[in-house]
Design a protein around this motif. Structure first.
Motif, PDB file in Angstrom:
ATOM      1  N   GLU A   1       4.432  11.839  -6.166  1.00 30.76           N
ATOM      2  CA  GLU A   1       3.842  13.016  -5.435  1.00 30.76           C
ATOM      3  C   GLU A   1       4.461  13.411  -3.974  1.00 30.76           C
ATOM      4  OE1 GLU A   1      -0.522  13.464  -7.039  1.00 30.76           O
ATOM      5  OE2 GLU A   1      -0.013  11.311  -6.092  1.00 30.76           O
ATOM      6  N   ASN A   2       4.455  14.679  -3.843  1.00 28.22           N
ATOM      7  CA  ASN A   2       4.971  15.033  -2.247  1.00 28.22           C
ATOM      8  C   ASN A   2       3.840  14.379  -1.235  1.00 28.22           C
ATOM      9  OD1 ASN A   2       2.499  16.882  -1.623  1.00 28.22           O
ATOM     10  ND2 ASN A   2       3.854  18.543  -2.801  1.00 28.22           N
ATOM     11  N   CYS A   3       4.164  14.224   0.076  1.00 24.35           N
ATOM     12  CA  CYS A   3       3.334  13.972   1.010  1.00 24.35           C
ATOM     13  C   CYS A   3       2.060  14.469   0.828  1.00 24.35           C
ATOM     14  CB  CYS A   3       4.035  13.899   2.166  1.00 24.35           C
ATOM     15  SG  CYS A   3       3.035  12.981   3.661  1.00 24.35           S
TER      16      CYS A   3
ATOM     17  N   LEU B   1       0.907  -1.159   0.036  1.00 23.27           N
ATOM     18  CA  LEU B   1      -0.004  -0.124  -0.028  1.00 23.27           C
ATOM     19  C   LEU B   1       0.781   1.088   0.047  1.00 23.27           C
ATOM     20  CD1 LEU B   1      -2.781   1.417   0.180  1.00 23.27           C
ATOM     21  CD2 LEU B   1      -2.682   1.180   2.755  1.00 23.27           C
ATOM     22  N   LEU B   2       1.803   1.217   0.813  1.00 21.69           N
ATOM     23  CA  LEU B   2       2.799   2.213   1.058  1.00 21.69           C
ATOM     24  C   LEU B   2       3.323   2.622  -0.390  1.00 21.69           C
ATOM     25  CD1 LEU B   2       4.168   4.609   2.780  1.00 21.69           C
ATOM     26  CD2 LEU B   2       6.034   2.820   3.315  1.00 21.69           C
ATOM     27  N   CYS B   3       3.839   1.631  -1.234  1.00 24.45           N
ATOM     28  CA  CYS B   3       4.502   1.785  -2.330  1.00 24.45           C
ATOM     29  C   CYS B   3       3.465   2.408  -3.541  1.00 24.45           C
ATOM     30  CB  CYS B   3       4.970   0.356  -2.928  1.00 24.45           C
ATOM     31  SG  CYS B   3       6.714   0.005  -2.127  1.00 24.45           S
ATOM     32  N   ALA B   4       2.429   1.645  -3.428  1.00 28.81           N
ATOM     33  CA  ALA B   4       1.378   2.193  -4.524  1.00 28.81           C
ATOM     34  C   ALA B   4       0.814   3.681  -4.314  1.00 28.81           C
ATOM     35  CB  ALA B   4      -0.053   1.167  -4.272  1.00 28.81           C
ATOM     36  N   LEU B   5       0.777   4.052  -3.157  1.00 26.61           N
ATOM     37  CA  LEU B   5       0.687   5.306  -2.716  1.00 26.61           C
ATOM     38  C   LEU B   5       1.578   6.469  -2.982  1.00 26.61           C
ATOM     39  CD1 LEU B   5      -1.759   5.030   0.357  1.00 26.61           C
ATOM     40  CD2 LEU B   5      -2.075   5.737  -1.874  1.00 26.61           C
ATOM     41  N   THR B   6       2.884   5.882  -3.278  1.00 29.12           N
ATOM     42  CA  THR B   6       4.230   6.811  -3.206  1.00 29.12           C
ATOM     43  C   THR B   6       4.848   6.802  -4.784  1.00 29.12           C
ATOM     44  OG1 THR B   6       5.677   5.263  -2.438  1.00 29.12           O
ATOM     45  CG2 THR B   6       4.571   7.027  -1.032  1.00 29.12           C
ATOM     46  N   VAL B   7       4.225   5.763  -5.487  1.00 26.11           N
ATOM     47  CA  VAL B   7       4.961   5.348  -6.882  1.00 26.11           C
ATOM     48  C   VAL B   7       4.789   6.516  -7.676  1.00 26.11           C
ATOM     49  CG1 VAL B   7       3.162   4.284  -7.991  1.00 26.11           C
ATOM     50  CG2 VAL B   7       5.370   3.618  -8.432  1.00 26.11           C
TER      51      VAL B   7
ATOM     52  N   ASP C   1      10.791  10.706   0.682  1.00 25.54           N
ATOM     53  CA  ASP C   1       9.764  10.613  -0.437  1.00 25.54           C
ATOM     54  C   ASP C   1       8.783   9.591  -0.425  1.00 25.54           C
ATOM     55  OD1 ASP C   1      11.402   8.293  -0.926  1.00 25.54           O
ATOM     56  OD2 ASP C   1      12.089   8.636  -2.741  1.00 25.54           O
ATOM     57  N   GLY C   2       8.753   8.878   1.045  1.00 27.52           N
ATOM     58  CA  GLY C   2       7.814   7.791   1.147  1.00 27.52           C
ATOM     59  C   GLY C   2       8.249   6.366   0.650  1.00 27.52           C
ATOM     60  N   SER C   3       9.280   6.367   0.330  1.00 29.19           N
ATOM     61  CA  SER C   3       9.507   4.879  -0.060  1.00 29.19           C
ATOM     62  C   SER C   3      10.017   4.198   1.175  1.00 29.19           C
ATOM     63  CB  SER C   3      10.786   4.823  -1.304  1.00 29.19           C
ATOM     64  OG  SER C   3      11.802   5.512  -0.926  1.00 29.19           O
ATOM     65  N   PRO C   4       9.781   2.559   1.243  1.00 31.36           N
ATOM     66  CA  PRO C   4      10.065   2.219   2.337  1.00 31.36           C
ATOM     67  C   PRO C   4      11.622   1.773   2.481  1.00 31.36           C
ATOM     68  CG  PRO C   4       8.402   0.900   0.825  1.00 31.36           C
ATOM     69  CD  PRO C   4       8.762   2.019   0.016  1.00 31.36           C
ATOM     70  N   ILE C   5      12.023   1.843   3.794  1.00 29.81           N
ATOM     71  CA  ILE C   5      13.397   1.311   3.934  1.00 29.81           C
ATOM     72  C   ILE C   5      13.174   0.057   4.274  1.00 29.81           C
ATOM     73  CG2 ILE C   5      15.461   1.986   5.336  1.00 29.81           C
ATOM     74  CD1 ILE C   5      14.264   4.691   6.029  1.00 29.81           C
ATOM     75  N   GLU C   6      14.151  -0.818   3.454  1.00 29.20           N
ATOM     76  CA  GLU C   6      13.916  -2.433   3.834  1.00 29.20           C
ATOM     77  C   GLU C   6      14.718  -2.624   5.211  1.00 29.20           C
ATOM     78  OE1 GLU C   6      15.598  -4.786   0.740  1.00 29.20           O
ATOM     79  OE2 GLU C   6      15.209  -3.372  -0.809  1.00 29.20           O
ATOM     80  N   ARG C   7      13.987  -3.560   5.605  1.00 28.90           N
ATOM     81  CA  ARG C   7      14.468  -4.267   7.093  1.00 28.90           C
ATOM     82  C   ARG C   7      13.668  -3.454   8.228  1.00 28.90           C
ATOM     83  NH1 ARG C   7      19.921  -3.974   8.719  1.00 28.90           N
ATOM     84  NH2 ARG C   7      19.824  -2.279   8.223  1.00 28.90           N
ATOM     85  N   TYR C   8      12.977  -2.466   7.963  1.00 29.10           N
ATOM     86  CA  TYR C   8      12.501  -1.636   9.177  1.00 29.10           C
ATOM     87  C   TYR C   8      11.071  -1.695   8.967  1.00 29.10           C
ATOM     88  CZ  TYR C   8      17.425  -0.328  10.085  1.00 29.10           C
ATOM     89  OH  TYR C   8      18.597  -0.436  10.424  1.00 29.10           O
TER      90      TYR C   8
END
Length: 105
Positions: free
Chosen positions: A23-25, A14-20, A67-74
């Motif tokens: 766009e800004n936050c 969901l996070l990836c879909a919304l930030t792909v 930019d909203g992209s996930p940080i792996e491992r966290y």
């Protein structure tokens, strides 16, 4: 009831879909609010036009870049909430400290 692993994957997707879209936050937050049909909607947290370091959906939280992209491992359960500042600095290459599993120092 869905397992924690399934919820984690769904939250990340969901996070990836919304930030792909790049766009800004504030734009993503407005879009999420407009698409919300009631309880259980994702609440996007912004710091100006950037995404707050910790984003949660249900009981699952993710550390994210500005930019909203996930940080792996966290990815972690809300019960283990962290501010993700260590993880964000690590992702930017400006931190050599060992971060906790929730992205905090």
């Amino acid at each position: 009831m869905a397992s924690a692993a399934v919820l984690t994957v769904l939250a990340a997707l969901l996070l990836c879909a919304l930030t792909v879209s790049g766009e800004n936050c504030q734009a993503v937050k407005s879009q999420a609010e407009a698409n919300c049909g009631g309880m259980g909607c994702r609440q996007v947290i912004c710091e100006g036009d950037d995404f707050a370091a910790t984003q949660c959906f249900g009981s699952v939280c993710n550390c994210v870049k500005a930019d909203g992209s996930p940080i792996e491992r966290y990815t972690f359960q809300m019960a283990n909430y962290g501010d993700c500042h260590c993880a964000r600095e690590e992702a930017a290459g400006s931190n050599s400290a060992d971060c906790q599993a929730n992205g905090s120092y």
